[in-house]
Design an enzyme around this catalytic site. Structure first.
Site, PDB file in Angstrom:
ATOM      1  N   GLU A   1      45.591 -18.337   8.418  1.00 26.22           N
ATOM      2  CA  GLU A   1      45.511 -18.934   7.078  1.00 26.22           C
ATOM      3  C   GLU A   1      45.135 -20.417   7.095  1.00 26.22           C
ATOM      4  OE1 GLU A   1      48.179 -18.087   3.928  1.00 26.22           O
ATOM      5  OE2 GLU A   1      48.163 -15.935   4.286  1.00 26.22           O
TER       6      GLU A   1
ATOM      7  N   HIS B   1      55.662 -19.313   6.052  1.00 30.95           N
ATOM      8  CA  HIS B   1      56.079 -18.439   7.161  1.00 30.95           C
ATOM      9  C   HIS B   1      56.824 -19.290   8.193  1.00 30.95           C
ATOM     10  CE1 HIS B   1      53.442 -14.719   6.615  1.00 30.95           C
ATOM     11  NE2 HIS B   1      53.159 -15.485   5.587  1.00 30.95           N
TER      12      HIS B   1
END
Lengths: 419, 419
Positions: free
Chosen positions: B49, B272
């Protein structure tokens, strides 16, 4: 492996020209192809342009006794057209669909809808691991103004990379297919240099077929004579390529191609000529893997072709970015027009015309948006390939820093200057 | 290789949540991530990402001293978001873009636009060949009604196949990434069973982090609490997986994850949690490749998961075909309406309304055409994966014909019945 181990492989390759409703006498040709394959009982038959899955199913049924193993590579909207029939059990299967494959709005060319791919089949033959690849690259519709050149070079690199990375433990590598490239074309050289594959036509001492190994010839009455105008004698775009790695050696005992008609005269099986190769693999423990024995001078052709491909991809990237920018401008103009139309409706001036123009204008903005997204993705895909080439060139440069080959230094220096 | 050879590998993995204009405090988090990576000096940092290439370039510049090698995997329209920073030189690079990756019309989910992929980097470390893979699979937006399940299972299979075929000559295989699957999810089991990869969290004796190894936790204030509602404690979707092949053994000495905040407390680096693993590779010539030591009973979990995936893909195919048929019907109705409108114009009845409706109707036909083509290609892609699974099950059936394991016969018999 026994010291006197040897293996004979009889391989068949044909671009079948099997487009439903378009290709002439398709079902008759498929029937005759099945009869011929049954009669000849090759080890491996690799076919391209079997666009109809029904044709594959018919062939599979017909050939089930002689070729108990078969696989059809599904892909894209129409399909990859690739399939394989084998006398030997298939151990493993994988396929890779090329990232770039033409343009969806070039409907009359159709390649984009096929999802062109490379298929890999792994065989274990008497303790030997054979990786057999079959592929079909983007067609070349005009040699003078080839708008797909960058895509084909990118496909050739993806193919070469796929073979390079998936064949590291194979003893023998075989690639058959319609590469849509002439033997000295950039993509063809890139593929051969990066994988180390040998061209059966160039290697064999026993070739029977057209001069220069042509696989599309004017003598074949299915071939469009107009397409072959720049090459009145024919072109060679279908190949049998192979290599053996450390411990084995491979040679092409004979290569035969059909000669503008069927294998036993009569109507041709396709608009392409079929290739039939007899390969001989021998155990040769002293045989070195050629990729490890390359000196700096041996790397020269690879470096040269990598640089050429890098430049060609650069042109493709510029073109893709131009189209993306053009589409971006159309979006801008379209949005401005929409605002103008809203204004006309609000002011009750030319209301009917404004309402009438509204939907086509929305269509224009959406269409341009799709073109923008497509070419953005195209530029990114080409950049990715260029980066991979650059990485290989960088590794070569590091190796060159340790060597003193002046020609190599010159080539890499040029590339360094361009980055 | 020396008998006492051992190698310590410190690996970092993080899904960076780096979406420009959307992800909070992106540039600050990227800056702190760079500082942290520089300070810790891992062997390898694998990131997901990182959607902005500019972010990658900034990190590359910042980390150039500690991590001289870096690569960004370009793909799709937005990009794969994958990148790697390494202390060791990268020998080879290749990437594979997943064939299926959601739907273009699900713009708010955006996965289709990313071109999700798996990237492979080959390293040579003291004579050992390390294949490091980094990936990010399609997100799961609803666990109750997961419309992307078939795509994620297909991606897991493509990932497993890519690793299986490209790592045959590697000594050590490492896979890091955000799989968007819980540890017992079908795709996760398929991946582990087909590749033989081990889960660092399950293998290590020394784990520091959240219970159950959660990598998305409500304690992290960037996490959407609504998304985590069904899992109030958290979920584990980010992984460090590894295996060594014949001649080597590998173990995870320690695994650490951040705990809802930055590595040294403070604001988290992402939504995350980061994973930090210390792996130890040892030379072990007597170590057998586990895939060759599987008996019939050892193959049971693989067969079971292959069958389950086969069934799940079947549901996906049915769904894709339903959508293609629905779009086909819309095209039919749209074409009929166009004929009707032509008739109305010709007869000079309700002419204005007919002209007004003409363009939206053309738009409807074109839009439905695009949906038809997309879902046809989706069905074909899923069929392809199903055929590959079926081939593996067929090979297992042949092996089972030679064995007399009753449980295995039962499982394969069930599958045979369904084909």
């Amino acid at each position: 492996m026994k010291p006197n181990f040897s293996l004979r492989l009889r391989v068949f390759n044909l671009n079948c020209w099997g487009l439903p409703y378009v290709s002439k006498h398709r079902s008759d040709r498929m029937k005759r192809l099945g009869d011929f394959l049954n009669m000849e009982s090759f080890d491996l038959a690799l076919l391209e342009e079997v666009w109809s899955e029904q044709d594959f199913q018919c062939l599979k049924e017909k050939l089930s006794f002689t070729y108990p193993a078969a696989h059809y590579f599904r892909s894209g909207i129409i399909g990859s057209g690739l399939c394989v029939f084998s006398k030997h059990p298939i151990q493993e299967i994988i396929q890779h669909v090329y990232t770039l494959n033409g343009y969806p709005y070039m409907i009359h060319h159709g390649d984009w809808f096929c999802g062109k791919a490379v298929g890999l089949l792994v065989f274990h033959l008497s303790g030997l691991v054979l990786n057999a690849y079959v592929t079909h690259l983007h067609a070349e519709y005009s040699r003078q103004k080839d708008i797909y050149l960058a895509h084909r070079v990118a496909q050739a690199w993806e193919l070469a990379q796929f073979i390079h990375h998936t064949s590291k433990k194979a003893d023998v590598v075989l690639l058959c297919g319609d590469l849509n490239m002439h033997p000295k074309d950039l993509g063809c050289c890139l593929l051969r240099e990066w994988t180390g594959l040998h061209d059966a036509y160039l290697e064999t001492q026993d070739f029977k077929g057209f001069e220069e190994g042509y696989t599309m010839v004017p003598e074949n009455h299915y071939v469009s004579q107009k397409d072959l105008e720049p090459f009145p004698c024919g072109i060679r775009i279908d190949y049998v390529l192979y290599k053996a790695v450390s411990g084995f050696c491979i040679s092409c005992k004979s290569l035969k191609s059909t000669a503008g008609h069927g294998p036993y005269n009569g109507t041709p099986l396709s608009d392409h000529e079929a290739l039939m190769a007899t390969l001989c693999v021998r155990y040769s423990p002293l045989q070195q893997n050629p990729s490890f024995t390359y000196g700096p001078a041996g790397r020269l052709p690879l470096i040269s072709v990598l640089r050429e491909a890098w430049t060609e991809l650069g042109l493709g990237i510029a073109q893709a970015r131009w189209w993306a920018a053009f589409a971006g401008n159309v979006i801008g103009v379209g949005l401005l027009l929409l605002v103008l139309l809203c204004f006309l409706v609000a002011e009750e001036r030319a209301r009917e015309v404004a309402i009438l123009l509204w939907t086509p204008n929305v269509g224009l903005v959406l269409g341009a948006g799709a073109v923008y997204l497509f070419h953005t993705q195209e530029a990114r895909g080409l950049c990715r390939v260029q980066t991979e080439l650059q990485h290989v060139l960088g590794r070569e440069r590091e190796a060159q820093d340790l060597s003193s080959e002046p020609q190599l230094a010159l080539l890499l220096g040029q590339e360094r200057g361009q980055n």
